[in-house]
Scaffold this active site. Structure first.
Site, PDB file in Angstrom:
ATOM      1  N   PHE A 148       3.322  -0.412   8.883  1.00 18.64           N
ATOM      2  CA  PHE A 148       4.751  -0.127   9.057  1.00 18.64           C
ATOM      3  C   PHE A 148       5.031   1.363   9.206  1.00 18.64           C
ATOM      4  O   PHE A 148       6.085   1.744   9.710  1.00 18.64           O
ATOM      5  CB  PHE A 148       5.541  -0.683   7.846  1.00 18.64           C
ATOM      6  CG  PHE A 148       5.508   0.222   6.636  1.00 18.64           C
ATOM      7  CD1 PHE A 148       6.426   1.262   6.506  1.00 18.64           C
ATOM      8  CD2 PHE A 148       4.539   0.073   5.655  1.00 18.64           C
ATOM      9  CE1 PHE A 148       6.387   2.117   5.417  1.00 18.64           C
ATOM     10  CE2 PHE A 148       4.491   0.922   4.559  1.00 18.64           C
ATOM     11  CZ  PHE A 148       5.420   1.953   4.442  1.00 18.64           C
ATOM     12  N   LYS A 172      -0.011  -6.595  17.456  1.00 24.51           N
ATOM     13  CA  LYS A 172       0.637  -7.300  16.337  1.00 24.51           C
ATOM     14  C   LYS A 172       1.111  -6.213  15.390  1.00 24.51           C
ATOM     15  O   LYS A 172       0.383  -5.778  14.515  1.00 24.51           O
ATOM     16  CB  LYS A 172      -0.372  -8.225  15.653  1.00 24.51           C
ATOM     17  CG  LYS A 172       0.214  -9.403  14.870  1.00 24.51           C
ATOM     18  CD  LYS A 172       1.203  -9.041  13.786  1.00 24.51           C
ATOM     19  CE  LYS A 172       0.575  -8.464  12.543  1.00 24.51           C
ATOM     20  NZ  LYS A 172       1.606  -7.952  11.593  1.00 24.51           N
ATOM     21  N   ARG A 176       7.644  -5.380   9.294  1.00 23.94           N
ATOM     22  CA  ARG A 176       8.752  -4.698   8.617  1.00 23.94           C
ATOM     23  C   ARG A 176       9.588  -3.851   9.571  1.00 23.94           C
ATOM     24  O   ARG A 176      10.760  -3.620   9.346  1.00 23.94           O
ATOM     25  CB  ARG A 176       8.213  -3.826   7.486  1.00 23.94           C
ATOM     26  CG  ARG A 176       7.638  -4.694   6.377  1.00 23.94           C
ATOM     27  CD  ARG A 176       7.127  -3.861   5.256  1.00 23.94           C
ATOM     28  NE  ARG A 176       5.756  -4.233   4.933  1.00 23.94           N
ATOM     29  CZ  ARG A 176       4.952  -3.535   4.158  1.00 23.94           C
ATOM     30  NH1 ARG A 176       5.372  -2.415   3.623  1.00 23.94           N
ATOM     31  NH2 ARG A 176       3.740  -3.940   3.915  1.00 23.94           N
ATOM     32  N   SER A 225      -3.717  -0.914   4.900  1.00 25.92           N
ATOM     33  CA  SER A 225      -4.287  -0.604   3.589  1.00 25.92           C
ATOM     34  C   SER A 225      -5.764  -1.022   3.536  1.00 25.92           C
ATOM     35  O   SER A 225      -6.212  -1.862   4.317  1.00 25.92           O
ATOM     36  CB  SER A 225      -3.468  -1.293   2.501  1.00 25.92           C
ATOM     37  OG  SER A 225      -3.318  -2.654   2.811  1.00 25.92           O
ATOM     38  N   CYS A 280      -0.394   8.199   5.756  1.00 26.24           N
ATOM     39  CA  CYS A 280      -1.800   8.149   5.320  1.00 26.24           C
ATOM     40  C   CYS A 280      -2.390   9.554   5.290  1.00 26.24           C
ATOM     41  O   CYS A 280      -3.467   9.761   4.769  1.00 26.24           O
ATOM     42  CB  CYS A 280      -2.606   7.261   6.231  1.00 26.24           C
ATOM     43  SG  CYS A 280      -2.755   7.941   7.867  1.00 26.24           S
ATOM     44  N   GLU A 382      -3.931   4.565  -4.287  1.00 35.32           N
ATOM     45  CA  GLU A 382      -2.905   5.128  -3.404  1.00 35.32           C
ATOM     46  C   GLU A 382      -1.524   4.654  -3.884  1.00 35.32           C
ATOM     47  O   GLU A 382      -1.327   3.469  -4.130  1.00 35.32           O
ATOM     48  CB  GLU A 382      -3.161   4.613  -1.982  1.00 35.32           C
ATOM     49  CG  GLU A 382      -2.166   5.084  -0.958  1.00 35.32           C
ATOM     50  CD  GLU A 382      -2.456   4.511   0.440  1.00 35.32           C
ATOM     51  OE1 GLU A 382      -2.742   3.311   0.550  1.00 35.32           O
ATOM     52  OE2 GLU A 382      -2.388   5.287   1.402  1.00 35.32           O
TER      53      GLU A 382
HETATM   54  P1  NAD Z   1      -0.703  -3.343   5.208  1.00 36.52           P
HETATM   55  O1  NAD Z   1      -2.173  -3.334   5.006  1.00 36.52           O
HETATM   56  O2  NAD Z   1       0.158  -4.079   4.250  1.00 36.52           O
HETATM   57  O3  NAD Z   1      -0.354  -3.985   6.650  1.00 36.52           O
HETATM   58  C1  NAD Z   1      -1.015  -3.581   7.821  1.00 36.52           C
HETATM   59  C2  NAD Z   1      -1.046  -4.746   8.798  1.00 36.52           C
HETATM   60  O4  NAD Z   1      -1.791  -5.812   8.214  1.00 36.52           O
HETATM   61  C3  NAD Z   1       0.335  -5.302   9.137  1.00 36.52           C
HETATM   62  O5  NAD Z   1       0.393  -5.578  10.514  1.00 36.52           O
HETATM   63  C4  NAD Z   1       0.425  -6.564   8.290  1.00 36.52           C
HETATM   64  O6  NAD Z   1       1.201  -7.580   8.908  1.00 36.52           O
HETATM   65  C5  NAD Z   1      -1.022  -7.008   8.174  1.00 36.52           C
HETATM   66  N1  NAD Z   1      -1.295  -7.695   6.917  1.00 36.52           N
HETATM   67  C6  NAD Z   1      -0.662  -7.517   5.713  1.00 36.52           C
HETATM   68  N2  NAD Z   1      -1.206  -8.311   4.769  1.00 36.52           N
HETATM   69  C7  NAD Z   1      -2.206  -8.998   5.360  1.00 36.52           C
HETATM   70  C8  NAD Z   1      -3.158  -9.954   4.884  1.00 36.52           C
HETATM   71  N3  NAD Z   1      -3.170 -10.368   3.626  1.00 36.52           N
HETATM   72  N4  NAD Z   1      -4.064 -10.440   5.763  1.00 36.52           N
HETATM   73  C9  NAD Z   1      -4.068 -10.035   7.046  1.00 36.52           C
HETATM   74  N5  NAD Z   1      -3.199  -9.117   7.544  1.00 36.52           N
HETATM   75  C10 NAD Z   1      -2.279  -8.604   6.713  1.00 36.52           C
HETATM   76  O7  NAD Z   1      -0.262  -1.826   5.348  1.00 36.52           O
HETATM   77  P2  NAD Z   1       1.203  -1.218   5.422  1.00 36.52           P
HETATM   78  O8  NAD Z   1       1.853  -1.335   4.090  1.00 36.52           O
HETATM   79  O9  NAD Z   1       1.927  -1.741   6.601  1.00 36.52           O
HETATM   80  O10 NAD Z   1       0.867   0.311   5.724  1.00 36.52           O
HETATM   81  C11 NAD Z   1       0.551   1.237   4.739  1.00 36.52           C
HETATM   82  C12 NAD Z   1      -0.936   1.391   4.555  1.00 36.52           C
HETATM   83  O11 NAD Z   1      -1.556   1.770   5.786  1.00 36.52           O
HETATM   84  C13 NAD Z   1      -1.291   2.489   3.575  1.00 36.52           C
HETATM   85  O12 NAD Z   1      -2.382   2.056   2.792  1.00 36.52           O
HETATM   86  C14 NAD Z   1      -1.704   3.650   4.472  1.00 36.52           C
HETATM   87  O13 NAD Z   1      -2.554   4.595   3.881  1.00 36.52           O
HETATM   88  C15 NAD Z   1      -2.383   2.925   5.568  1.00 36.52           C
HETATM   89  N6  NAD Z   1      -2.441   3.729   6.778  1.00 36.52           N
HETATM   90  C16 NAD Z   1      -3.649   4.216   7.149  1.00 36.52           C
HETATM   91  C17 NAD Z   1      -3.751   5.010   8.277  1.00 36.52           C
HETATM   92  C18 NAD Z   1      -5.076   5.537   8.738  1.00 36.52           C
HETATM   93  O14 NAD Z   1      -5.181   5.905   9.883  1.00 36.52           O
HETATM   94  N7  NAD Z   1      -6.098   5.567   7.914  1.00 36.52           N
HETATM   95  C19 NAD Z   1      -2.604   5.305   9.017  1.00 36.52           C
HETATM   96  C20 NAD Z   1      -1.378   4.780   8.594  1.00 36.52           C
HETATM   97  C21 NAD Z   1      -1.311   3.989   7.469  1.00 36.52           C
END
Ligand code: NAD
Length: 497
Positions: A148, A172, A176, A225, A280, A382
């Site tokens: 998100f 995909k 949110r 995450s 991140c 985190e």
């Molecule tokens: P998230 O892991 O909750 O969601 C990411 C994606 O995974 C979304 O599209 C979501 O629909 C999907 N998803 C969520 N739960 C799932 C599940 N149980 N099984 C399969 N798919 C699922 O992350 P978020 O809250 O949207 O974003 C924040 C996180 O992303 C933080 O941990 C941040 O550090 C990380 N992030 C990392 C980078 C990087 O490049 N390393 C960049 C931006 C954000």
């Protein structure tokens, strides 16, 4: 209630069995709903993407690049409305939303040079009458699953190189804040991309699993995450796909005694609290070296926090806005309590922050901890909110060890005037992206983005030449033309001996 639909060729096909709420984090109200798609919808999108891919891959790379040029122009023309839309669903302030779009746009700019990057290698006369050349072929249909927190930048990190090299792409995005990804796909079509080159399917775990298992999808890029990144990586690779999966972070800012303290405090403030800490590459841990440095840093941070302006995302004076959902606000506040329970000193408490007229918004005030220790869970995990933790180090050695030993290894920064110390730090620290007096060292579009340890499960970084490599496979051709002389059959492996 407004419905934000899938962006697939032929439409979404009617009502969805499940819907997700999309909030306006500034007001706390549900402003739209998004369908949570299933395997049947994905099957249709993949069939369309497979059909479109053959022709798209056969389109010469200069023509594909022209679509990207036009797309860049359209994004620039629509910057303000895109930023407002983004801010209204994410909660970040509008100027920061422009940065989100711009950093993705820079990857699009890089990809405009795709004909040059696909030129391949050639060896004339590798053997008698034999020439060898290698080329980079697209993989087929690629998919991207995005978080998100950067609903414009991260989709563009992925789909710009993926489609530039001749793949078609299914995005995909996070459920949110799904509107900007749809808008990007509309603009891409308007830029001249054939239908089916870029589609957007909305959904949650059900859709993610369908993507990971789908035999028609060759590669998956994920950002989110770490636990989910690891899950996506394992399941996607088990299904025979190429997968890159970026995860969470806990980035440290090392502050040496000789640092320019005013500049350092300004940089840490922006990087720790900007976008409510939902980056991140945020800097949620400050590591001053020596107690004297720590005391000065703490005093200056407290004074700066006092002047911080938290506001609604469309307030031009606000430095950061609300967090994304009520659930996330609760999680961040729970982490603050965990820090207190574990014995860290809560110097500034951002809980219970309320903005007049927006009492239901998902706001968290800036928080500051001092005397945080490495065995605390609040340090190890985190938080992803506007919470800055001071971990005091006695020596430079200790300061290098802290980010190096942490489970995450996304970004790190050192603030110093000492070139030798900075150089040592760069050499030794076990982290993927390093800033020297630069708080958020997100590499420019022609380098590449990727952390180490639990911040990335991949062989390839995002964007730059790494992105081009991830989204292509190498074909190597060894050719000889008949010269009239029929040779003998060879029963031993040909060598250059
Ligand atoms: P998230 O892991 O909750 O969601 C990411 C994606 O995974 C979304 O599209 C979501 O629909 C999907 N998803 C969520 N739960 C799932 C599940 N149980 N099984 C399969 N798919 C699922 O992350 P978020 O809250 O949207 O974003 C924040 C996180 O992303 C933080 O941990 C941040 O550090 C990380 N992030 C990392 C980078 C990087 O490049 N390393 C960049 C931006 C954000």
């Amino acid at each position: 209630m407004r419905l934000i639909d899938h962006f697939v060729v032929g439409g979404s096909g009617g009502s969805a069995a499940r819907l997700g709420d999309v909030f306006n984090p500034s007001t706390g109200q549900v402003q739209a709903q998004v369908p949570l798609g299933d395997k049947a919808l994905l099957d249709r999108a993949v069939a369309t993407a497979q059909a479109a891919q053959v022709k798209w891959a056969a389109t010469n790379p200069q023509r594909r690049a022209r679509v990207l040029f036009k797309f860049k122009e359209l994004i620039e023309q629509n910057m303000q409305s895109l930023a407002e839309l983004l801010a209204s669903e994410h909660g970040k302030v509008v100027d920061d939303a422009k940065g989100d779009i711009q950093r993705g746009l820079e990857v699009v700019e890089f990809c405009c040079a795709i004909p040059h990057m696909l030129k391949g290698e050639y060896t004339q006369g590798a053997g008698p009458g034999i020439d060898v050349y290698s080329l980079r072929a697209p993989l087929g249909v690629g998919a991207g699953i995005t978080p998100f927190n950067f609903p414009a930048m991260i989709p563009m990190w992925m789909f710009a190189p993926a489609v530039a090299v001749g793949n078609t792409f299914i995005l995909k995005p996070s459920e949110r804040d799904p509107s900007v990804p749809n808008r990007l796909a509309e603009l891409f079509l308007e830029a001249g991309a054939p239908e089916g080159v870029l589609q957007v399917v909305h959904g949650d775990k059900e859709m993610v699993d369908a993507i990971l298992d789908h035999p028609g999808i060759a590669a998956v890029s994920f950002v989110g995450s770490s636990d989910i990144a690891h899950y996506v990586y394992s399941r996607g690779v088990a299904a025979g796909k190429r997968v890159q999966a970026m995860g969470g972070a806990k980035n440290h800012a090392i502050v040496m005694p000789d640092a320019d303290m005013d500049q350092t405090v300004n940089e840490i403030m922006g990087a720790a609290y900007g976008s409510a800490g939902e980056r991140c590459m945020a800097l949620p841990v400050a590591v001053p070296v020596g107690d004297e440095t720590a005391d000065i840093l703490r005093e200056k941070l407290v004074a700066a926090i006092d002047k911080l302006k938290v506001g609604v995302s469309h307030d031009p004076e606000a430095q950061y806005g609300p967090v994304v959902t009520a659930l996330h606000k609760q999680r961040v506040e729970d982490w603050i309590q965990t820090g207190v329970d574990e014995g860290a000193e809560l110097v500034v408490d951002g809980r219970g922050f309320s903005l007049q007229g927006y009492e239901d918004g998902f706001f968290v005030g800036p928080s500051l901890f001092d005397h945080v220790h490495t065995e605390m869970r609040a340090y190890k995990e985190e938080i992803f909110g506007p919470v800055l933790q001071i971990v005091r180090a006695k020596t430079f050695e200790e300061a290098v060890e802290l980010p190096s030993r942490h489970q995450y290894g996304n970004g790190v920064a050192i603030f110093t005037r000492n070139g030798h110390a900075a150089r040592e730090f760069v050499q030794r620290v076990q982290v993927g992206m390093v800033g020297v007096n630069v708080p958020i060292p997100v590499p420019v579009a022609y380098h590449s983005f990727g952390g180490w340890k639990r911040s990335a499960f991949s062989d390839h970084n995002q964007y730059g030449m790494e992105g081009v490599r991830f989204w292509t496979k190498v074909k190597t051709v060894t050719q000889r033309w008949p010269d009239g002389g029929a040779g003998d059959s060879a029963f031993i492996i040909p060598t250059m001996g």
